[in-house]
Design an enzyme around this catalytic site. Structure first.
Site, PDB file in Angstrom:
ATOM      1  CB  CYS A 163      42.417  45.024  39.548  1.00 50.84           C
ATOM      2  SG  CYS A 163      43.732  45.098  40.776  1.00 50.84           S
TER       3      CYS A 163
ATOM      4  CB  CYS B  45      46.567  49.230  44.881  1.00 50.01           C
ATOM      5  SG  CYS B  45      45.765  49.750  43.347  1.00 50.01           S
TER       6      CYS B  45
END
Length: 158
Positions: free
Chosen positions: A110, A36
């Protein structure tokens, strides 16, 4: 179609808490996710409380990443500031998501990345100060180091 973010996620993204670099940190954790592109650096300042326990007196972060990565980093700093290192090591990363009011499933990584940055900062502090490293912390650090080596090996450039 935009991802559904909670009001709290947006608030932490727009005005992140404890953002920035720290002068003379006691521990630094740096992690990233090649897929990512998120990169996180977490800084901790550790002091001893009256009971002789190491506590996180101050914590800051710098994150290069998406809205969820920045919000997760910000929330993590709020949740562990003032905690003992023992409490911070046992911190449940799911709490980040819960306190943010949820994250889209594709963005849960995350909060994991933010938790890993904390683990690395604590490991760095304990190593530098020649303090005992709990087995679970050492194992997670080893996993992160192995993952980093594999990524670097697989993605070397000329």
């Amino acid at each position: 179609m935009p991802l559904p973010y909670s009001k709290k996620v947006i608030q932490h993204f727009n005005k992140p808490h404890n953002y920035g670099k720290m002068k003379s940190p006691d521990g630094v954790g740096e992690v990233g996710n090649l897929i990512c592109g998120d990169l996180m650096k977490l800084y901790i300042k550790v002091v001893q409380n009256k009971k002789g326990q190491d506590i996180i007196k101050d914590i800051k972060f710098s994150t290069f990443g998406c809205l969820a990565a920045i919000a997760s980093s910000s929330m993590l700093t709020d949740l562990v500031k003032g905690k003992t290192l023992e409490q911070a090591i046992g911190f449940d990363r799911k709490e980040i998501v819960d306190e943010l009011g949820g994250l889209p499933p594709i963005k849960i990584h995350c909060s994991v990345l933010a938790g890993d940055a904390l683990i690395e900062a604590i490991h760095d502090y304990l190593t530098k100060n020649k303090k005992p490293i709990p087995q679970a912390l050492n194992e997670r650090h080893g996993q992160l180091a192995k993952e980093k080596q594999e990524v670097e090996k697989d993605h070397k450039t000329c």
